[in-house]
Design a protein around this motif. Structure first.
Motif, short mmCIF file in Angstrom:
data_model
loop_
_atom_site.label_atom_id
_atom_site.label_comp_id
_atom_site.label_asym_id
_atom_site.label_seq_id
_atom_site.Cartn_x
_atom_site.Cartn_y
_atom_site.Cartn_z
N ASP A 165 0.86 -1.18 0.00
CA ASP A 165 0.00 0.00 0.00
C ASP A 165 0.90 1.23 0.00
O ASP A 165 2.10 1.15 0.27
CB ASP A 165 -0.90 -0.01 1.25
N SER A 248 -6.25 3.98 -1.42
CA SER A 248 -7.45 3.13 -1.54
C SER A 248 -8.59 3.61 -0.67
O SER A 248 -9.76 3.39 -0.99
CB SER A 248 -7.10 1.68 -1.17
N LYS A 251 -10.63 6.70 -2.52
CA LYS A 251 -10.98 6.55 -3.93
C LYS A 251 -12.33 7.18 -4.25
O LYS A 251 -12.49 7.87 -5.27
CB LYS A 251 -10.98 5.05 -4.28
N LYS A 270 5.48 4.15 1.38
CA LYS A 270 5.06 2.80 1.04
C LYS A 270 5.09 1.92 2.29
O LYS A 270 5.91 2.10 3.18
CB LYS A 270 5.95 2.22 -0.05
N ASP A 298 -3.10 -10.08 -8.79
CA ASP A 298 -2.85 -8.66 -9.00
C ASP A 298 -4.02 -7.90 -8.38
O ASP A 298 -5.04 -7.66 -9.02
CB ASP A 298 -2.75 -8.38 -10.50
N GLN A 300 -4.36 -4.84 -7.52
CA GLN A 300 -4.61 -3.47 -7.95
C GLN A 300 -5.76 -3.37 -8.96
O GLN A 300 -6.37 -2.32 -9.10
CB GLN A 300 -3.34 -2.87 -8.54
N GLN A 301 -6.05 -4.45 -9.64
CA GLN A 301 -7.16 -4.43 -10.61
C GLN A 301 -8.51 -4.18 -9.92
O GLN A 301 -9.46 -3.75 -10.56
CB GLN A 301 -7.20 -5.72 -11.39
N LEU A 303 -8.53 -2.60 -6.66
CA LEU A 303 -8.38 -1.49 -5.72
C LEU A 303 -8.31 -0.15 -6.44
O LEU A 303 -8.45 0.88 -5.84
CB LEU A 303 -7.11 -1.70 -4.87
#
Length: 303
Positions: A165, A248, A251, A270, A298, A300-301, A303
């Motif tokens: 994150d 996140s 968003k 990070k 993965d 992130q697809q 989030l």
């Protein structure tokens, strides 16, 4: 009598815990049952593995020799579960986990949908609480495992990074920094901050990275400390200050134009999110499957 993994697991737990009673509690067994299984293992090998006294239990020479093999067998079972979890599509059961605030409120809800589509028969029960509470419930066998935002050290806990994150600078939509694509940390430090409370995972990550840049977190103009990410977002939206939050978690507000994300050009906030569970526990295959999902997809697809 054949050698079996169950007895090796019990022996290893007794040796690790230093007592039959502590091992019985960790394994959800009665103390006489634990004692009987260790005695059966000793009968199988024809030698004593543990020296019992009124105050403590010590390994014999044979017990010390057996320990690495017992540990290897436990590790092998865990690795086997992990390897086979990708092929187990008809899992059923209830998975109980604890999650710290940011993960539980803003990360996992976006991941549980895709996980549920792939494993529709696993029911997940999630408690959102702080790290100390998660650890307490795991130690008391009320949760299978937890997901937390900052690393912890506990002799009975296994910890592993499973997600990544990054914190971003969050500012009100009409703030002087809102129109900039990036700023330096020195520029950001000139303004008032609204932050999560001391001890939160988000606050710890922010302070650690500032210290690495030789910046004293105490030099920040902190006008407000709040106990939840939602409260911090509302305060930023109201113009009370700026903050560092997981991208996140904001968003929705960014998409609506209520607040702005600004990159810091000379520092990265990070962090890793970690799974924790008892070293002595063998996780149910549903838990192994969920952790494998977090490690290998993965994310992130979604989030």
């Amino acid at each position: 009598m054949a050698l079996n993994f169950h007895q090796l697991h019990i022996f290893y737990t007794v040796a690790e815990k230093g007592s039959f009673s502590a091992a019985a509690q960790a394994l959800h067994m009665t103390q006489p049952a634990v004692t009987m299984q260790v005695q059966s293992l000793e009968d199988y090998f024809g030698t004593k593995l543990l020296q019992r006294s009124t105050k403590r239990i010590d390994l014999t020479e044979a017990g010390r020799a057996l320990m690495p093999y017992a540990k290897s067998s436990i590790d092998l079972i865990r690795d086997t579960d992990q390897a086979m979890s990708a092929f187990t599509k008809q899992l059923k059961g209830r998975l109980q986990l604890g999650s710290s605030l940011t993960i539980g409120e803003y990360i996992l809800p976006r991941l549980l949908g895709p996980f549920g589509q792939e494993y529709p028969h696993i029911t997940i029960s999630m408690k959102v609480m702080n790290t100390a509470q998660i650890m307490e419930e795991i130690l008391n066998h009320q949760l299978n495992f937890g997901l937390i935002e900052a690393p912890v050290n506990h002799p009975d806990m296994h910890m592993e990074a499973v997600m990544s994150d990054e914190l971003m600078l969050v500012v009100p939509k009409d703030h002087p920094l809102a129109g900039k694509s990036s700023v330096t940390i020195d520029e950001a430090m000139r303004y008032a901050f609204v932050l999560r409370e001391q001890g939160s995972g988000t606050r710890l990550v922010m302070e650690e990275q500032l210290k690495k840049k030789k910046i004293d977190p105490a030099s920040m103009n902190v006008v407000m400390e709040l106990g939840s990410t939602g409260a911090v977002k509302s305060a930023v939206e109201a113009g009370l200050g700026i903050s560092f939050l997981s991208s996140s978690s904001v968003k929705h507000e960014v998409a609506l134009g209520l607040i702005k994300l600004v990159k810091i050009s000379d520092i990265k906030f990070k962090r890793q999110f970690y799974s924790i569970y008892l070293k002595s526990a063998l996780l149910p295959i549903s838990a192994v499957t969920f952790l494998t999902f977090l490690r290998e997809r993965d994310l992130q697809q979604w989030l």
